[in-house]
Design a protein around this motif. Structure first.
Motif, PDB file in Angstrom:
ATOM      1  N   HIS A 251       2.713  14.487  -1.458  1.00  0.00           N
ATOM      2  CA  HIS A 251       2.266  13.234  -0.843  1.00  0.00           C
ATOM      3  C   HIS A 251       1.162  12.587  -1.699  1.00  0.00           C
ATOM      4  O   HIS A 251       1.112  11.366  -1.834  1.00  0.00           O
ATOM      5  N   PHE A 252       0.306  13.437  -2.258  1.00  0.00           N
ATOM      6  CA  PHE A 252      -0.734  12.893  -3.147  1.00  0.00           C
ATOM      7  C   PHE A 252      -0.076  12.170  -4.326  1.00  0.00           C
ATOM      8  O   PHE A 252      -0.459  11.052  -4.684  1.00  0.00           O
ATOM      9  N   ALA A 253       0.938  12.798  -4.897  1.00  0.00           N
ATOM     10  CA  ALA A 253       1.631  12.180  -6.042  1.00  0.00           C
ATOM     11  C   ALA A 253       2.240  10.840  -5.632  1.00  0.00           C
ATOM     12  O   ALA A 253       2.162   9.852  -6.371  1.00  0.00           O
ATOM     13  N   VAL A 258       3.001   5.070  -5.912  1.00  0.00           N
ATOM     14  CA  VAL A 258       3.794   4.025  -5.252  1.00  0.00           C
ATOM     15  C   VAL A 258       2.853   2.973  -4.672  1.00  0.00           C
ATOM     16  O   VAL A 258       1.896   3.291  -3.974  1.00  0.00           O
ATOM     17  N   GLY A 259       3.128   1.717  -4.975  1.00  0.00           N
ATOM     18  CA  GLY A 259       2.270   0.640  -4.477  1.00  0.00           C
ATOM     19  C   GLY A 259       2.553   0.328  -3.013  1.00  0.00           C
ATOM     20  O   GLY A 259       3.707   0.321  -2.586  1.00  0.00           O
ATOM     21  N   TRP A 260       1.472   0.064  -2.252  1.00  0.00           N
ATOM     22  CA  TRP A 260       1.604  -0.460  -0.895  1.00  0.00           C
ATOM     23  C   TRP A 260       1.292  -1.943  -0.925  1.00  0.00           C
ATOM     24  O   TRP A 260       0.483  -2.391  -1.738  1.00  0.00           O
ATOM     25  N   PRO A 276      -1.466   1.299  -5.253  1.00  0.00           N
ATOM     26  CA  PRO A 276      -1.395   2.589  -4.574  1.00  0.00           C
ATOM     27  C   PRO A 276      -2.579   2.789  -3.631  1.00  0.00           C
ATOM     28  O   PRO A 276      -3.646   2.209  -3.838  1.00  0.00           O
ATOM     29  N   LEU A 277      -2.374   3.612  -2.627  1.00  0.00           N
ATOM     30  CA  LEU A 277      -3.426   3.894  -1.657  1.00  0.00           C
ATOM     31  C   LEU A 277      -4.540   4.742  -2.276  1.00  0.00           C
ATOM     32  O   LEU A 277      -5.691   4.648  -1.898  1.00  0.00           O
ATOM     33  N   ILE A 278      -4.179   5.565  -3.231  1.00  0.00           N
ATOM     34  CA  ILE A 278      -5.177   6.377  -3.951  1.00  0.00           C
ATOM     35  C   ILE A 278      -5.035   6.053  -5.431  1.00  0.00           C
ATOM     36  O   ILE A 278      -3.926   6.119  -5.979  1.00  0.00           O
ATOM     37  N   ALA A 309       9.548   8.281   1.391  1.00  0.00           N
ATOM     38  CA  ALA A 309       8.479   9.160   0.894  1.00  0.00           C
ATOM     39  C   ALA A 309       7.125   8.471   1.015  1.00  0.00           C
ATOM     40  O   ALA A 309       6.113   9.106   1.332  1.00  0.00           O
ATOM     41  N   ALA A 310       7.100   7.155   0.785  1.00  0.00           N
ATOM     42  CA  ALA A 310       5.838   6.406   0.909  1.00  0.00           C
ATOM     43  C   ALA A 310       5.331   6.455   2.350  1.00  0.00           C
ATOM     44  O   ALA A 310       4.140   6.678   2.595  1.00  0.00           O
TER      45      ALA A 310
END
Ligand code: OGA
Ligand code: ZN
Ligand code: ZN
Length: 394
Positions: A251-253, A258-260, A276-278, A309-310
Motif C-alpha cells: 500500500h505504501f508503494a 499513484v496520483g490522487w 500521490p498521497l505520500i 489498489a489505490a
C-alpha cells in the motif's frame, strides 16, 4: 563574512594544521585530529575571492565552464586559520578555516532535524508562551526549533484579537495569501464555502491539497470557544507513513506512485491537482503527505488497472490515522494557537455545537506560511547568535 562566500559568521573552533595535495582531492588535517577531503573541482568552484564572487551580493560570478573539468592545484598549504590553494594560472583560493569546517562533506551529515512522534512519545504538542515568542528572539528560536523537529506546536496566551495570528506568523516570515485571504476565519456560518466553516467534523487532512504547492506551515489561533465538542486532533503524517511502509509495503508503494485527484469545488475558483498521497524525495525519505477527504475529486488520473489498489491503499492509510496510537487530542481554548507543518501533520476536529450568542461561538483565525520561511528564520537567528558571539570575543 570577509574571506568567505556569504554573509554568515564562522568562528574558528579548530585550526587547519596540515594539507596534503592528492591526485583528486586535498586532505585537510584539523587540530582536533579530523581529516577532511575536498575535491579539487569543489575547491575551485568554491573559491571566495573577489574575481569569483561578487563582494556586494556574495553571489558567484564564476562559472564552472570557465575552468577545465579536472582542475589540479599546484599547491595546498595550511596556515592555521586558512587553507590556501594555488592554481597553475596563478589564481589563489583562500579558504577560511571556520567556513571550510562548516562546509565539510567528507563524513555523513548529522541525523535528520525531524523527530517522528505518535501518541506514546508525544502526549501533547510542545507548548510555548505566545507573548514571549512575539517579544523575544530567544523564545522565538526555541519555538521554531520545536516546530521544525516535531512539526506541531502550541502557543498559549496569544492575545485574542483578529490580527494576532498574522503577528505570530510574521515572526517566522512572509504570510502566504490564498483564495481564503491573508488571514481567515474558521467558524460555523450560514452560507459556508468550505466544510471547514460548518460545524461538521473534519477528518484528518492537510489544507489545500488542491494546490500544486501546498502551504508548508499553518497557524490556527483560537480567539473564542464556548462550543461543546470541536476537539482538535494532530497526527504525525510521516509517522503514519512509516507505519504503513512497515506494515503494508504494497500500500505504501501504491500511495507513493499513484496520483490522487484533488479539487476545490467553488463558485469562484477551480483549483485542482493530481499527486500521490505520500511523496518521497530522491533519497526515499517521506517529505510530504497530501490528504483531505472533502477535497478528493473523482479519481481519473490513476492508471485503470491501479484504481482498486489505490482505493485499498487509501483505506489502509486512513485506517491508521484513526488508530489511537497516532493521534494527539486536545481542546483549543481562547489564546491557544497551534502551528504545524501542513505538509507533514494531519489535523482534524470533532463536530461541535455553538452556544447561543455571537461572541461565544467557536472562532479560529488562521493563516499560512512556508517551511522555507521557518528554515530561513532559524538560520538567521543562529547567524545573529554567531555574530554576537564573534563580537563578544573581539
Ligand atoms: C480548517 C481546519 C480546524 C478546526 O479550517 O481547515 O482544519 O479546529 N479547522 O476547526
Ligand atoms: Zn577565485
Ligand atoms: Zn484544516
Amino acid at each position: 563574512m570577509d574571506g568567505t562566500g556569504d554573509f554568515d559568521h564562522y568562528p574558528i573552533s579548530e585550526q587547519i594544521v596540515g594539507a596534503q595535495l592528492g591526485d583528486r582531492w586535498v586532505s585537510a588535517a584539523w587540530s582536533d585530529g579530523l581529516i577532511s577531503r575536498f575535491h579539487h573541482v569543489w575547491l575551485r568552484d568554491n573559491c571566495p575571492c573577489a574575481a569569483c564572487v561578487h563582494q556586494g551580493t556574495r553571489e558567484q560570478t564564476f562559472e564552472l565552464l570557465d575552468i577545465p573539468p579536472d582542475p589540479m592545484p599546484s599547491s595546498a598549504q595550511a596556515t592555521g586559520n586558512a587553507l590556501v590553494v594555488t592554481w597553475p594560472d596563478g589564481h589563489v583560493s583562500v579558504f577560511h578555516a571556520g567556513w571550510l569546517r562548516a562546509h565539510g562533506y567528507d563524513t555523513p551529515s548529522a541525523a535528520s532535524a525531524r523527530t517522528l512522534w505518535d501518541a506514546s512519545t508525544l502526549a501533547a504538542p510542545p507548548a510555548f508562551d505566545g507573548p514571549a515568542v512575539l517579544a523575544d528572539d530567544g523564545a522565538l528560536y526555541e519555538w521554531l526549533i520545536a516546530l521544525r523537529t516535531y512539526g506541531a506546536t502550541l502557543l498559549h496566551h496569544v492575545p485574542c484579537t483578529d490580527s494576532a495570528v498574522g503577528d505570530v506568523a510574521s515572526r517566522i516570515g512572509i504570510v502566504r495569501e490564498t483564495n481564503f485571504g491573508v488571514l481567515w476565519d474558521v467558524w460555523s456560518e450560514p452560507d459556508p464555502v468550505t466544510n471547514a466553516n460548518t460545524s461538521l467534523p473534519l477528518p484528518p487532512h492537510v489544507d489545500l491539497p488542491t494546490r500544486e504547492y501546498q502551504p508548508g506551515l499553518q497557524l490556527l489561533h483560537c480567539v473564542e470557544n464556548e462550543a461543546s465538542g470541536g476537539l482538535s486532533i494532530l497526527i504525525d503524517g510521516f509517522r503514519v507513513a512509516a507505519a504503513l511502509r512497515e506494515r503494508h509495503p504494497e500500500h505504501f508503494a501504491t500511495l507513493t506512485t499513484v496520483g490522487w485527484n484533488w479539487a476545490n469545488r467553488s463558485k469562484t475558483t477551480d483549483y485542482r491537482w493530481t499527486a500521490p498521497l505520500i511523496v518521497t524525495d530522491h533519497t526515499g525519505e517521506v517529505v510530504e503527505v497530501r490528504a483531505g477527504n472533502w477535497l478528493r475529486a473523482p479519481l481519473v488520473d490513476a492508471p485503470f488497472d491501479q484504481v482498486e489498489a489505490a482505493y485499498a491503499a487509501y483505506r489502509a492509510f486512513f485506517a491508521l490515522t484513526y488508530e489511537p496510537e497516532f493521534a494527539v487530542t486536545f481542546r483549543l481554548e481562547p489564546g491557544d494557537l497551534m502551528a504545524f507543518d501542513n505538509r507533514r501533520i494531519l489535523h482534524a476536529r470533532g463536530a461541535f455545537t455553538d452556544p447561543p450568542g455571537e461572541h461565544r461561538r467557536r472562532h479560529l483565525r488562521g493563516c499560512y506560511t512556508e517551511r522555507d520561511e521557518l528554515h530561513s528564520r532559524i538560520r538567521m537567528l543562529e547567524r545573529a547568535r554567531r555574530a554576537s558571539a564573534a563580537h563578544a570575543n573581539l
